[in-house]
Each structure stands twice: as structure tokens, then as C-alpha cells.
Design a protein around this motif. Structure first.
Motif, PDB file in Angstrom:
ATOM      1  N   CYS A   4       0.816  -1.216   0.000  1.00 55.51           N
ATOM      2  CA  CYS A   4       0.000   0.000   0.000  1.00 55.51           C
ATOM      3  C   CYS A   4       0.850   1.268   0.000  1.00 55.51           C
ATOM      4  CB  CYS A   4      -0.923  -0.001   1.212  1.00 55.51           C
ATOM      5  SG  CYS A   4      -2.052  -1.387   1.241  1.00 55.51           S
ATOM      6  N   ALA A   5       2.066   1.175  -0.474  1.00 58.09           N
ATOM      7  CA  ALA A   5       2.949   2.342  -0.469  1.00 58.09           C
ATOM      8  C   ALA A   5       2.441   3.391  -1.455  1.00 58.09           C
ATOM      9  CB  ALA A   5       4.368   1.927  -0.836  1.00 58.09           C
ATOM     10  N   LEU A   6       2.433   4.624  -0.996  1.00 59.55           N
ATOM     11  CA  LEU A   6       2.079   5.768  -1.824  1.00 59.55           C
ATOM     12  C   LEU A   6       3.308   6.644  -1.972  1.00 59.55           C
ATOM     13  CD1 LEU A   6      -1.272   6.831  -0.104  1.00 59.55           C
ATOM     14  CD2 LEU A   6      -1.035   5.603  -2.245  1.00 59.55           C
ATOM     15  N   SER A   7       3.302   7.502  -2.971  1.00 60.61           N
ATOM     16  CA  SER A   7       4.370   8.494  -3.050  1.00 60.61           C
ATOM     17  C   SER A   7       4.253   9.386  -1.814  1.00 60.61           C
ATOM     18  CB  SER A   7       4.235   9.321  -4.323  1.00 60.61           C
ATOM     19  OG  SER A   7       3.085  10.152  -4.245  1.00 60.61           O
ATOM     20  N   HIS A   8       5.334  10.012  -1.430  1.00 62.79           N
ATOM     21  CA  HIS A   8       5.321  10.859  -0.232  1.00 62.79           C
ATOM     22  C   HIS A   8       4.292  11.979  -0.377  1.00 62.79           C
ATOM     23  CE1 HIS A   8       6.712  12.917   3.336  1.00 62.79           C
ATOM     24  NE2 HIS A   8       6.803  14.026   2.624  1.00 62.79           N
ATOM     25  N   ASN A   9       4.246  12.607  -1.543  1.00 65.16           N
ATOM     26  CA  ASN A   9       3.311  13.721  -1.745  1.00 65.16           C
ATOM     27  C   ASN A   9       1.858  13.276  -1.621  1.00 65.16           C
ATOM     28  OD1 ASN A   9       5.434  15.459  -2.160  1.00 65.16           O
ATOM     29  ND2 ASN A   9       5.335  15.330  -4.378  1.00 65.16           N
ATOM     30  N   LEU A  10       1.524  12.149  -2.225  1.00 59.63           N
ATOM     31  CA  LEU A  10       0.152  11.649  -2.136  1.00 59.63           C
ATOM     32  C   LEU A  10      -0.175  11.223  -0.712  1.00 59.63           C
ATOM     33  CD1 LEU A  10      -2.486  11.048  -3.550  1.00 59.63           C
ATOM     34  CD2 LEU A  10      -1.551   8.834  -4.242  1.00 59.63           C
ATOM     35  N   TYR A  11       0.777  10.590  -0.047  1.00 58.49           N
ATOM     36  CA  TYR A  11       0.559  10.196   1.352  1.00 58.49           C
ATOM     37  C   TYR A  11       0.272  11.427   2.212  1.00 58.49           C
ATOM     38  CZ  TYR A  11       1.276   8.614   6.095  1.00 58.49           C
ATOM     39  OH  TYR A  11       1.094   8.359   7.429  1.00 58.49           O
ATOM     40  N   MET A  12       1.050  12.482   2.029  1.00 55.46           N
ATOM     41  CA  MET A  12       0.857  13.693   2.838  1.00 55.46           C
ATOM     42  C   MET A  12      -0.498  14.339   2.541  1.00 55.46           C
ATOM     43  SD  MET A  12       3.330  13.671   4.864  1.00 55.46           S
ATOM     44  CE  MET A  12       3.163  15.236   5.683  1.00 55.46           C
ATOM     45  N   GLN A  13      -0.944  14.313   1.286  1.00 54.71           N
ATOM     46  CA  GLN A  13      -2.267  14.840   0.956  1.00 54.71           C
ATOM     47  C   GLN A  13      -3.351  14.051   1.689  1.00 54.71           C
ATOM     48  OE1 GLN A  13      -2.676  14.784  -3.279  1.00 54.71           O
ATOM     49  NE2 GLN A  13      -1.164  16.401  -3.597  1.00 54.71           N
ATOM     50  N   MET A  14      -3.201  12.728   1.714  1.00 47.55           N
ATOM     51  CA  MET A  14      -4.184  11.889   2.399  1.00 47.55           C
ATOM     52  C   MET A  14      -4.113  12.116   3.916  1.00 47.55           C
ATOM     53  SD  MET A  14      -5.799  10.484  -0.046  1.00 47.55           S
ATOM     54  CE  MET A  14      -5.411  11.948  -1.000  1.00 47.55           C
ATOM     55  N   LEU A  15      -2.909  12.297   4.443  1.00 52.52           N
ATOM     56  CA  LEU A  15      -2.747  12.592   5.871  1.00 52.52           C
ATOM     57  C   LEU A  15      -3.496  13.868   6.245  1.00 52.52           C
ATOM     58  CD1 LEU A  15      -1.290  12.313   8.685  1.00 52.52           C
ATOM     59  CD2 LEU A  15       0.458  13.791   7.706  1.00 52.52           C
ATOM     60  N   TYR A  16      -3.324  14.923   5.459  1.00 58.53           N
ATOM     61  CA  TYR A  16      -3.996  16.193   5.756  1.00 58.53           C
ATOM     62  C   TYR A  16      -5.507  16.062   5.610  1.00 58.53           C
ATOM     63  CZ  TYR A  16       0.696  18.140   5.543  1.00 58.53           C
ATOM     64  OH  TYR A  16       2.019  18.397   5.760  1.00 58.53           O
ATOM     65  N   LEU A  17      -5.954  15.276   4.659  1.00 59.85           N
ATOM     66  CA  LEU A  17      -7.383  15.050   4.484  1.00 59.85           C
ATOM     67  C   LEU A  17      -7.956  14.297   5.685  1.00 59.85           C
ATOM     68  CD1 LEU A  17      -9.943  15.146   2.766  1.00 59.85           C
ATOM     69  CD2 LEU A  17      -9.156  13.065   1.645  1.00 59.85           C
ATOM     70  N   ILE A  18      -7.265  13.257   6.123  1.00 62.14           N
ATOM     71  CA  ILE A  18      -7.718  12.479   7.286  1.00 62.14           C
ATOM     72  C   ILE A  18      -7.704  13.354   8.539  1.00 62.14           C
ATOM     73  CG2 ILE A  18      -7.170  10.516   8.788  1.00 62.14           C
ATOM     74  CD1 ILE A  18      -6.036   9.150   6.197  1.00 62.14           C
ATOM     75  N   ARG A  19      -6.673  14.150   8.700  1.00 66.95           N
ATOM     76  CA  ARG A  19      -6.574  15.055   9.854  1.00 66.95           C
ATOM     77  C   ARG A  19      -7.707  16.076   9.836  1.00 66.95           C
ATOM     78  NH1 ARG A  19      -1.066  17.806  10.258  1.00 66.95           N
ATOM     79  NH2 ARG A  19      -0.478  15.758  10.977  1.00 66.95           N
ATOM     80  N   ASP A  20      -7.995  16.636   8.651  1.00 69.81           N
ATOM     81  CA  ASP A  20      -9.072  17.608   8.515  1.00 69.81           C
ATOM     82  C   ASP A  20     -10.415  16.973   8.865  1.00 69.81           C
ATOM     83  OD1 ASP A  20     -10.140  20.127   7.870  1.00 69.81           O
ATOM     84  OD2 ASP A  20     -10.522  19.518   5.798  1.00 69.81           O
ATOM     85  N   TYR A  21     -10.627  15.753   8.409  1.00 63.82           N
ATOM     86  CA  TYR A  21     -11.856  15.024   8.727  1.00 63.82           C
ATOM     87  C   TYR A  21     -11.988  14.827  10.237  1.00 63.82           C
ATOM     88  CZ  TYR A  21     -14.994  11.070   9.349  1.00 63.82           C
ATOM     89  OH  TYR A  21     -15.997  10.240   9.796  1.00 63.82           O
ATOM     90  N   ASP A  22     -10.897  14.412  10.878  1.00 68.02           N
ATOM     91  CA  ASP A  22     -10.913  14.181  12.322  1.00 68.02           C
ATOM     92  C   ASP A  22     -11.201  15.469  13.080  1.00 68.02           C
ATOM     93  OD1 ASP A  22     -10.555  12.491  14.647  1.00 68.02           O
ATOM     94  OD2 ASP A  22      -8.625  13.497  14.942  1.00 68.02           O
ATOM     95  N   GLU A  23     -10.575  16.562  12.665  1.00 68.29           N
ATOM     96  CA  GLU A  23     -10.810  17.849  13.327  1.00 68.29           C
ATOM     97  C   GLU A  23     -12.245  18.317  13.140  1.00 68.29           C
ATOM     98  OE1 GLU A  23      -7.815  20.470  11.816  1.00 68.29           O
ATOM     99  OE2 GLU A  23      -6.235  19.538  13.008  1.00 68.29           O
ATOM    100  N   SER A  24     -12.835  18.042  11.978  1.00 67.10           N
ATOM    101  CA  SER A  24     -14.221  18.463  11.743  1.00 67.10           C
ATOM    102  C   SER A  24     -15.183  17.689  12.632  1.00 67.10           C
ATOM    103  CB  SER A  24     -14.600  18.279  10.277  1.00 67.10           C
ATOM    104  OG  SER A  24     -14.774  16.915   9.965  1.00 67.10           O
ATOM    105  N   ARG A  25     -14.847  16.422  12.924  1.00 70.57           N
ATOM    106  CA  ARG A  25     -15.705  15.618  13.808  1.00 70.57           C
ATOM    107  C   ARG A  25     -15.659  16.136  15.236  1.00 70.57           C
ATOM    108  NH1 ARG A  25     -15.197   9.633  14.352  1.00 70.57           N
ATOM    109  NH2 ARG A  25     -13.445  10.368  15.529  1.00 70.57           N
ATOM    110  N   HIS A  26     -14.491  16.540  15.699  1.00 70.15           N
ATOM    111  CA  HIS A  26     -14.335  16.967  17.097  1.00 70.15           C
ATOM    112  C   HIS A  26     -14.607  18.450  17.287  1.00 70.15           C
ATOM    113  CE1 HIS A  26     -12.910  13.071  18.226  1.00 70.15           C
ATOM    114  NE2 HIS A  26     -11.908  13.117  17.381  1.00 70.15           N
ATOM    115  N   GLY A  27     -14.462  19.224  16.219  1.00 68.67           N
ATOM    116  CA  GLY A  27     -14.607  20.670  16.336  1.00 68.67           C
ATOM    117  C   GLY A  27     -16.026  21.165  16.208  1.00 68.67           C
ATOM    118  N   GLY A  28     -16.941  20.285  15.904  1.00 64.89           N
ATOM    119  CA  GLY A  28     -18.325  20.722  15.770  1.00 64.89           C
ATOM    120  C   GLY A  28     -18.653  21.098  14.343  1.00 64.89           C
ATOM    121  N   ARG A  29     -19.243  22.273  14.190  1.00 66.28           N
ATOM    122  CA  ARG A  29     -19.729  22.685  12.872  1.00 66.28           C
ATOM    123  C   ARG A  29     -18.594  23.226  12.010  1.00 66.28           C
ATOM    124  NH1 ARG A  29     -24.493  26.662  14.287  1.00 66.28           N
ATOM    125  NH2 ARG A  29     -22.753  27.951  13.707  1.00 66.28           N
ATOM    126  N   HIS A  30     -18.527  22.713  10.818  1.00 65.42           N
ATOM    127  CA  HIS A  30     -17.605  23.208   9.801  1.00 65.42           C
ATOM    128  C   HIS A  30     -18.399  23.371   8.517  1.00 65.42           C
ATOM    129  CE1 HIS A  30     -14.004  22.311  12.148  1.00 65.42           C
ATOM    130  NE2 HIS A  30     -13.332  22.965  11.225  1.00 65.42           N
TER     131      HIS A  30
END
Length: 129
Positions: free
Chosen positions: A12-38
Motif C-alpha cells: 500500500c505504499a504511496l508516493s510521499h506527496n500523495l501520502y501527505m495529501q491523504m494525511l492532511y485530508l484524514i486530519r481535517d476530517y478528524d478535526e471536523s468531527r471533534h470541532g463541531g460545525r464546519h
């Protein structure tokens, strides 16, 4: 925190750039769940659905594992090594899962999100970089 993506023996190896994009997307999703309304665009909601789908896939896969302890939260395991390790601790061993297992798990989660978004073909070229 450094984000290491194992390249050897990692289906499941991704290029570093694609991995980082997915990391930021997952992080953003997690923050939206805990932060309330977005307020999110339709594109962002579609991306978050991909994160949710990957989460469901991992929950299903890890539910079947006999060495798991308790209910497994894939999102928490993505961000918290101690939680991930603890979930797979067995009797007679002081430690649970190692860092390599955690890095492989994180890589798989990011890969599944990219796959849901139709970006996994971009990872095919990661060896040429």
C-alpha cells in the motif's frame, strides 16, 4: 512528527506527496468531527466520505482479528501509536504492535482513502521518484 511510509514489503505504499495529501485530508476530517460545525464544500464532503469508507473497511477487517483488545477505532489508531499498540497487546508480552506495524497500518489507511478517491493509480509511479 515525522511520517515514515515504508517502501519495502508494503503493498500500500504511496508516493510521499500523495501520502501527505491523504494525511492532511484524514486530519481535517478528524478535526471536523471533534470541532463541531464546519462549513464544507461539496468536494470536501465527498473527500470526507472517502475517509469514512476507508474507516469502515478497516473496522471490518480488524474486527475479525483474534489478537485485538476491545473495540477498534481506526481513526484514533491512525494518530495515536500508543492506542494502536495497546489494541494488539497480548498476554505474556510487554509490548503490543511495533512502530513498523503502525506505519504499515497508517500507509494502508491513506492508501484506502486514495483508492476511494480514485487516486491510487498515482501511487503506481512511487518507485520512479
Amino acid at each position: 512528527m515525522r511520517h515514515y511510509v515504508p517502501q519495502k514489503k508494503n503493498p500500500c505504499a504511496l508516493s510521499h506527496n500523495l501520502y501527505m495529501q491523504m494525511l492532511y485530508l484524514i486530519r481535517d476530517y478528524d478535526e471536523s468531527r471533534h470541532g463541531g460545525r464546519h462549513i464544507a464544500s461539496g468536494e470536501r464532503l465527498w473527500q470526507w466520505q472517502a475517509v469514512e469508507k476507508a474507516k469502515e473497511i478497516l473496522q471490518t477487517e480488524y474486527k475479525k482479528r483474534p489478537d485485538r483488545v476491545g473495540a477498534f477505532d481506526p481513526l484514533q489508531a491512525f494518530f495515536d501509536y500508543a492506542y494502536f499498540s495497546c489494541m494488539f497487546a497480548t498476554k505474556g508480552r510487554e509490548m503490543g504492535a511495533g512502530k513498523r506495524s503502525w506505519n504499515l497500518y497508517r500507509s494502508r489507511y491513506a492508501y484506502l482513502v486514495a483508492e476511494q478517491l480514485g487516486l491510487s493509480s498515482a501511487s503506481d509511479n512511487h518507485h520512479g521518484q
